[in-house]
Motif scaffolding. Structure first.
Motif, PDB file in Angstrom:
ATOM      1  N   GLY A 102       0.875  -1.244   0.093  1.00  0.00           N
ATOM      2  CA  GLY A 102       0.048  -0.089   0.042  1.00  0.00           C
ATOM      3  C   GLY A 102       0.870   1.268  -0.026  1.00  0.00           C
ATOM      4  O   GLY A 102       1.949   1.244   0.270  1.00  0.00           O
ATOM      5  N   LEU A 103       0.103   2.304  -0.108  1.00  0.00           N
ATOM      6  CA  LEU A 103       0.797   3.585  -0.332  1.00  0.00           C
ATOM      7  C   LEU A 103       0.017   4.772   0.281  1.00  0.00           C
ATOM      8  O   LEU A 103      -1.322   4.734   0.015  1.00  0.00           O
ATOM      9  N   THR A 104       0.466   5.469   1.100  1.00  0.00           N
ATOM     10  CA  THR A 104      -0.190   6.361   1.922  1.00  0.00           C
ATOM     11  C   THR A 104       0.374   7.558   2.109  1.00  0.00           C
ATOM     12  O   THR A 104       1.549   7.699   2.261  1.00  0.00           O
ATOM     13  N   LEU A 105      -0.415   8.816   1.803  1.00  0.00           N
ATOM     14  CA  LEU A 105       0.333  10.193   2.161  1.00  0.00           C
ATOM     15  C   LEU A 105       0.109  10.452   3.731  1.00  0.00           C
ATOM     16  O   LEU A 105      -1.225  10.741   4.059  1.00  0.00           O
ATOM     17  N   VAL A 106       0.830  10.789   4.551  1.00  0.00           N
ATOM     18  CA  VAL A 106       0.543  11.219   5.899  1.00  0.00           C
ATOM     19  C   VAL A 106       1.333  12.805   6.166  1.00  0.00           C
ATOM     20  O   VAL A 106       2.284  12.969   5.532  1.00  0.00           O
ATOM     21  N   GLN A 107       0.635  13.172   7.237  1.00  0.00           N
ATOM     22  CA  GLN A 107       1.152  14.680   7.581  1.00  0.00           C
ATOM     23  C   GLN A 107       2.194  14.107   8.853  1.00  0.00           C
ATOM     24  O   GLN A 107       2.001  13.573   9.632  1.00  0.00           O
ATOM     25  N   LEU A 108       3.527  14.808   8.504  1.00  0.00           N
ATOM     26  CA  LEU A 108       4.648  14.568   9.671  1.00  0.00           C
ATOM     27  C   LEU A 108       4.035  15.636  10.772  1.00  0.00           C
ATOM     28  O   LEU A 108       4.312  17.058  10.605  1.00  0.00           O
ATOM     29  N   LEU A 109       3.697  15.282  11.903  1.00  0.00           N
ATOM     30  CA  LEU A 109       3.472  16.070  13.005  1.00  0.00           C
ATOM     31  C   LEU A 109       4.745  16.494  13.983  1.00  0.00           C
ATOM     32  O   LEU A 109       4.931  17.670  14.431  1.00  0.00           O
ATOM     33  N   GLU A 110       5.579  15.310  14.144  1.00  0.00           N
ATOM     34  CA  GLU A 110       6.774  15.516  15.094  1.00  0.00           C
ATOM     35  C   GLU A 110       7.755  14.372  14.803  1.00  0.00           C
ATOM     36  O   GLU A 110       7.221  13.231  14.510  1.00  0.00           O
ATOM     37  N   ARG A 111       8.896  14.635  15.152  1.00  0.00           N
ATOM     38  CA  ARG A 111       9.877  13.506  15.126  1.00  0.00           C
ATOM     39  C   ARG A 111      10.449  13.560  16.558  1.00  0.00           C
ATOM     40  O   ARG A 111      10.853  14.459  17.100  1.00  0.00           O
ATOM     41  N   GLU A 112      10.504  12.179  17.078  1.00  0.00           N
ATOM     42  CA  GLU A 112      10.903  11.840  18.457  1.00  0.00           C
ATOM     43  C   GLU A 112      11.845  10.980  18.284  1.00  0.00           C
ATOM     44  O   GLU A 112      11.565   9.660  18.354  1.00  0.00           O
ATOM     45  N   GLY A 113      13.268  11.423  17.718  1.00  0.00           N
ATOM     46  CA  GLY A 113      14.227  10.222  17.847  1.00  0.00           C
ATOM     47  C   GLY A 113      13.846   9.389  16.561  1.00  0.00           C
ATOM     48  O   GLY A 113      13.683   9.848  15.400  1.00  0.00           O
ATOM     49  N   ARG A 114      13.454   8.104  16.703  1.00  0.00           N
ATOM     50  CA  ARG A 114      13.210   7.191  15.764  1.00  0.00           C
ATOM     51  C   ARG A 114      11.749   7.127  15.210  1.00  0.00           C
ATOM     52  O   ARG A 114      11.429   6.134  14.643  1.00  0.00           O
ATOM     53  N   ARG A 115      10.868   7.801  16.199  1.00  0.00           N
ATOM     54  CA  ARG A 115       9.381   8.041  16.118  1.00  0.00           C
ATOM     55  C   ARG A 115       9.066   9.041  15.318  1.00  0.00           C
ATOM     56  O   ARG A 115       9.170  10.136  15.714  1.00  0.00           O
TER      57      ARG A 115
END
Length: 127
Positions: A102-115
Motif C-alpha cells: 500500500g501507499l499512503t500520504l501522511v502529515q508529519l507532526l513531529e519527530r521524536e528520535g526514531r519515532r
C-alpha cells in the motif's frame, strides 16, 4: 522477477481496524523506525508530509493475486453483492492486488528520535 523488501519499521496507532476501514482521514499514530535505519531519518524534520509504503500484513491468502474484485464498499451505499460489477483492482483502492503493498500520504507532526508522529494513517496497528 522476484523482488525482496526489508521492513524498516512498524506502525503504531490506537485506531481500531474498524476505524481504519471506515476511511477516517484524521487517524494519528507513529511510525517506529528500527534502530539500524535511524541514520536515514536525518533531515526528515524539514518535511510536512511523507509517503509511506507498507505491506498488507493481515490479508488472507485468497486476497493476494486476484485481478478483479467487486467494490464491496458500495454495499454501504445500499447496493447488494449481486449489484456489484467486477472491477480491475488497479481501478480501486482495494488491498486485494497481485502484490500486497500500500501507499499512503501522511502529515508529519513531529519527530521524536526514531519515532515519527503522523496524521492521516490508513493502515492497521502493527503494519
Amino acid at each position: 522477477m522476484q523482488i525482496s523488501l526489508t521492513s524498516i519499521g512498524v506502525v503504531r496507532t490506537d485506531a481500531t481496524d474498524s476505524e481504519v476501514r471506515a476511511e477516517k482521514r484524521d487517524i494519528e499514530g507513529e511510525l517506529e523506525i528500527f534502530a539500524e535505519f535511524a541514520p536515514a531519518l536525518e533531515g526528515i524534520d524539514g518535511y510536512s508530509h511523507l509517503f509511506v509504503i507498507y505491506y498488507f500484513h493481515e490479508l488472507r491468502d485468497d486476497q493476494i493475486g486476484p485481478l478483479q474484485v467487486q467494490p464491496r464498499r458500495l454495499i454501504r451505499k445500499g447496493l447488494t453483492l449481486d449489484d456489484l460489477p467486477l472491477v480491475g483492482v488497479f481501478a480501486l483502492d482495494s488491498p486485494t492486488r497481485p502484490n500486497p503493498i500500500g501507499l499512503t500520504l501522511v502529515q508529519l507532526l513531529e519527530r521524536e528520535g526514531r519515532r515519527l508522529l503522523v496524521k492521516g494513517l490508513d493502515c492497521f496497528d502493527g503494519t
